[in-house]
Design a protein around this motif. Structure first.
Motif, PDB file in Angstrom:
ATOM      1  N   HIS A 259      -6.118 -12.342   4.505  1.00  0.00           N
ATOM      2  CA  HIS A 259      -4.877 -13.024   4.144  1.00  0.00           C
ATOM      3  C   HIS A 259      -4.400 -13.996   5.225  1.00  0.00           C
ATOM      4  N   LEU A 260      -5.055 -13.988   6.362  1.00  0.00           N
ATOM      5  CA  LEU A 260      -4.660 -14.887   7.453  1.00  0.00           C
ATOM      6  C   LEU A 260      -5.168 -16.293   7.174  1.00  0.00           C
ATOM      7  N   SER A 261      -4.465 -17.267   7.705  1.00  0.00           N
ATOM      8  CA  SER A 261      -4.880 -18.650   7.497  1.00  0.00           C
ATOM      9  C   SER A 261      -6.163 -18.943   8.255  1.00  0.00           C
ATOM     10  N   ASP A 262      -6.883 -19.972   7.806  1.00  0.00           N
ATOM     11  CA  ASP A 262      -8.111 -20.375   8.494  1.00  0.00           C
ATOM     12  C   ASP A 262      -7.817 -20.737   9.943  1.00  0.00           C
ATOM     13  N   GLY A 263      -6.718 -21.442  10.156  1.00  0.00           N
ATOM     14  CA  GLY A 263      -6.368 -21.857  11.511  1.00  0.00           C
ATOM     15  C   GLY A 263      -6.090 -20.676  12.419  1.00  0.00           C
ATOM     16  N   THR A 264      -5.400 -19.651  11.890  1.00  0.00           N
ATOM     17  CA  THR A 264      -5.108 -18.465  12.691  1.00  0.00           C
ATOM     18  C   THR A 264      -6.387 -17.753  13.095  1.00  0.00           C
ATOM     19  N   LEU A 265      -7.320 -17.613  12.151  1.00  0.00           N
ATOM     20  CA  LEU A 265      -8.587 -16.951  12.463  1.00  0.00           C
ATOM     21  C   LEU A 265      -9.403 -17.760  13.464  1.00  0.00           C
ATOM     22  N   ARG A 266      -9.423 -19.073  13.307  1.00  0.00           N
ATOM     23  CA  ARG A 266     -10.146 -19.924  14.265  1.00  0.00           C
ATOM     24  C   ARG A 266      -9.551 -19.763  15.667  1.00  0.00           C
ATOM     25  N   LEU A 267      -8.240 -19.705  15.746  1.00  0.00           N
ATOM     26  CA  LEU A 267      -7.578 -19.590  17.036  1.00  0.00           C
ATOM     27  C   LEU A 267      -7.845 -18.225  17.667  1.00  0.00           C
ATOM     28  N   ILE A 268      -7.841 -17.168  16.851  1.00  0.00           N
ATOM     29  CA  ILE A 268      -8.164 -15.833  17.364  1.00  0.00           C
ATOM     30  C   ILE A 268      -9.585 -15.815  17.916  1.00  0.00           C
ATOM     31  N   GLY A 269     -10.531 -16.410  17.169  1.00  0.00           N
ATOM     32  CA  GLY A 269     -11.914 -16.454  17.634  1.00  0.00           C
ATOM     33  C   GLY A 269     -12.064 -17.219  18.938  1.00  0.00           C
ATOM     34  N   LEU A 270     -11.366 -18.339  19.051  1.00  0.00           N
ATOM     35  CA  LEU A 270     -11.414 -19.148  20.264  1.00  0.00           C
ATOM     36  C   LEU A 270     -10.889 -18.369  21.464  1.00  0.00           C
ATOM     37  N   LEU A 271      -9.715 -17.759  21.307  1.00  0.00           N
ATOM     38  CA  LEU A 271      -9.091 -17.059  22.424  1.00  0.00           C
ATOM     39  C   LEU A 271      -9.850 -15.790  22.799  1.00  0.00           C
ATOM     40  N   TRP A 272     -10.458 -15.134  21.802  1.00  0.00           N
ATOM     41  CA  TRP A 272     -11.277 -13.961  22.112  1.00  0.00           C
ATOM     42  C   TRP A 272     -12.517 -14.356  22.904  1.00  0.00           C
ATOM     43  N   SER A 273     -13.185 -15.409  22.471  1.00  0.00           N
ATOM     44  CA  SER A 273     -14.437 -15.813  23.114  1.00  0.00           C
ATOM     45  C   SER A 273     -14.225 -16.198  24.570  1.00  0.00           C
ATOM     46  N   LEU A 288     -10.797 -27.747  14.448  1.00  0.00           N
ATOM     47  CA  LEU A 288     -10.871 -27.612  12.998  1.00  0.00           C
ATOM     48  C   LEU A 288      -9.890 -26.555  12.491  1.00  0.00           C
ATOM     49  N   SER A 289      -9.181 -26.868  11.406  1.00  0.00           N
ATOM     50  CA  SER A 289      -8.236 -25.972  10.719  1.00  0.00           C
ATOM     51  C   SER A 289      -6.934 -25.767  11.483  1.00  0.00           C
ATOM     52  N   LEU A 290      -6.772 -26.381  12.634  1.00  0.00           N
ATOM     53  CA  LEU A 290      -5.576 -26.167  13.436  1.00  0.00           C
ATOM     54  C   LEU A 290      -4.612 -27.340  13.327  1.00  0.00           C
ATOM     55  N   HIS A 291      -3.328 -27.034  13.403  1.00  0.00           N
ATOM     56  CA  HIS A 291      -2.299 -28.066  13.404  1.00  0.00           C
ATOM     57  C   HIS A 291      -2.422 -28.914  14.661  1.00  0.00           C
ATOM     58  N   GLN A 292      -2.072 -30.178  14.533  1.00  0.00           N
ATOM     59  CA  GLN A 292      -2.188 -31.105  15.661  1.00  0.00           C
ATOM     60  C   GLN A 292      -1.441 -30.609  16.889  1.00  0.00           C
ATOM     61  N   GLY A 293      -0.258 -30.020  16.675  1.00  0.00           N
ATOM     62  CA  GLY A 293       0.511 -29.516  17.812  1.00  0.00           C
ATOM     63  C   GLY A 293      -0.201 -28.403  18.550  1.00  0.00           C
ATOM     64  N   VAL A 294      -0.937 -27.560  17.805  1.00  0.00           N
ATOM     65  CA  VAL A 294      -1.709 -26.481  18.427  1.00  0.00           C
ATOM     66  C   VAL A 294      -2.914 -27.060  19.156  1.00  0.00           C
ATOM     67  N   VAL A 295      -3.578 -28.017  18.526  1.00  0.00           N
ATOM     68  CA  VAL A 295      -4.766 -28.636  19.124  1.00  0.00           C
ATOM     69  C   VAL A 295      -4.428 -29.271  20.470  1.00  0.00           C
ATOM     70  N   GLU A 296      -3.272 -29.893  20.544  1.00  0.00           N
ATOM     71  CA  GLU A 296      -2.858 -30.529  21.799  1.00  0.00           C
ATOM     72  C   GLU A 296      -2.778 -29.529  22.947  1.00  0.00           C
ATOM     73  N   GLN A 297      -2.528 -28.270  22.611  1.00  0.00           N
ATOM     74  CA  GLN A 297      -2.346 -27.253  23.638  1.00  0.00           C
ATOM     75  C   GLN A 297      -3.618 -26.459  23.956  1.00  0.00           C
ATOM     76  N   ILE A 298      -4.727 -26.788  23.296  1.00  0.00           N
ATOM     77  CA  ILE A 298      -5.963 -26.029  23.534  1.00  0.00           C
ATOM     78  C   ILE A 298      -6.370 -26.048  25.011  1.00  0.00           C
ATOM     79  N   PRO A 299      -6.374 -27.207  25.691  1.00  0.00           N
ATOM     80  CA  PRO A 299      -6.720 -27.170  27.120  1.00  0.00           C
ATOM     81  C   PRO A 299      -5.792 -26.281  27.932  1.00  0.00           C
TER      82      PRO A 299
END
Length: 384
Positions: A259-273, A288-299
């Motif tokens: 039931h989680l969004s694609d973006g939430t799962l992608r972010l969980i996978g990224l942070l776990w790895s 991919l699948s993430l909001h622009q505001g979240v993507v800006e904060q990936i670094p």
């Protein structure tokens, strides 16, 4: 141990390529320029060094054979070459280790792939050089690298450990959500996250809980109404992730992974790895699948997650995201720009005029990324 330099000859898109790597490095370029193929050079070294089912021939077979990895633009030179340098840390000016591997098709008879060049250098001294004289008349010996043989790699097993610890993750949310229903074949090393929940289940409970708490803190900022993340097993023993969201009814806001969004799962996978392992981590288009505001904060998220680790993990990211590259904290020394052409893809570092613009306060997205824009892209509006 970190990988500080990569040189390629005749590898997929690249007739020649050379890249300096940093703690966090970025590969940017248009579609089909070779970003995935560049990351695959590191995966190839990992696959050769696998303790279970590895080796040169298996790594090539999984990629369709030497003809599939050899650059088609290099017709007169059939040899593929991979050359990597490694150091104890990024402050070290000269490499501690260097590994060179060259190979090509036998070209006759059994059409085997043969090692044409294998070198190991330690502190500037060559401790292995192949083919050896006795091997030149015995092609069977040249079907294997020394680095894959436990009896032959004793002097440089440290390299084997580094290459074996390379991780690639490109989590596909649909495979995680509906893996049991799809019932599809799971690839070795699970690069697309189909067995991600099983990976969590195999992690020690204390470490798993600590990692999920860190991930939960990031999600509480990135995902609206998110409160908590937990791991559990159902009555059948199957592992699950559940996220709690704010709700007017107590305990009514728990949702499982499907039931989680694609973006939430992608972010969980990224942070776990980022927390799972110590070797080089390869991330393909994490936006991919993430909001622009979240993507800006990936670094920033990568940096914060790594602060809690004993040793920061080396990360290589492929992207063409303006939002991600708009972060002003990106070090241009870790950027490789891919420029495709008729004779294959050229890889270059940030140029002097670009450095001046970046030093003046502009972002990589403003200075470098526009140069990767496909020529004539405006013609798409006339399509059809």
């Amino acid at each position: 141990m970190v990988i500080t330099k990569l040189k390629l000859k005749n590898w997929r898109n690249f007739p020649h390529a050379e890249m300096d790597l940093g703690r966090i490095s970025y590969v940017i370029g248009p579609n089909a320029s070779g970003k995935s193929n560049l990351l695959d050079a590191f995966r190839f070294l990992r696959d050769i060094c696998k303790a279970d089912g590895g080796g040169l021939q298996k790594a090539l077979k999984d990629r369709g054979g030497v003809r599939k990895v050899r650059c088609l633009h290099h017709r007169r030179d059939p040899e593929v070459h991979i050359d990597v340098s490694l150091a104890e840390n990024f402050d070290q000016h000269t490499p501690s280790w260097r590994y060179v591997l060259g190979f090509k098709s036998e070209g006759k008879g059994l059409q085997r792939t043969l090692v044409t060049d294998e070198q190991v250098w330690r502190d500037g001294v060559c401790i292995l050089k192949r083919p050896k004289p006795e091997e030149r008349n015995d092609n069977l010996q040249l079907t294997e690298t020394y680095i894959e043989q436990t009896m032959a790699n004793r002097e440089f097993r440290e390299l084997v450990d580094v290459f074996s610890d390379i991780t690639y993750l490109h989590l596909v949310p649909q495979l995680l959500k509906y893996g049991e229903r799809i019932g599809g074949y799971q690839l070795e090393d699970d690069p697309f996250g189909q067995g991600f929940l099983e990976r969590l289940a195999k992690t020690q409970a204390k470490a798993r809980s600590a990692r999920l708490r860190r991930i939960g803190k990031a999600l509480s900022v990135a995902v609206p109404q998110f409160k908590e993340l937990r791991f559990l097993k159902d009555q059948m023993g199957h592992p699950h992730l559940e996220a709690l969201y704010e709700h007017h009814r107590p305990n009514a806001g728990w949702q499982r992974e499907e039931h989680l969004s694609d973006g939430t799962l992608r972010l969980i996978g990224l942070l776990w790895s980022l927390q799972d392992g110590n070797g080089l981590l390869l991330l393909e288009e994490p936006e991919l699948s993430l909001h622009q505001g979240v993507v800006e904060q990936i670094p920033v998220m990568i940096d914060r997650i790594q602060r809690g680790r004993k040793g920061k993990r080396q990360v290589l990211i492929s992207t063409h995201s303006q939002a991600l590259l708009n972060n002003p904290g990106i070090d241009y020394r870790g950027i490789a720009v891919l420029e495709p052409g008729r004779e294959g893809t050229v890889m270059r570092p940030v140029e002097d005029d670009e450095k001046q613009a970046l030093d003046a306060g502009l972002s990589v997205a403003e200075v470098v990324l526009p140069k990767t824009r496909p020529k004539g892209i405006e013609q798409l509006e006339l399509w059809g």
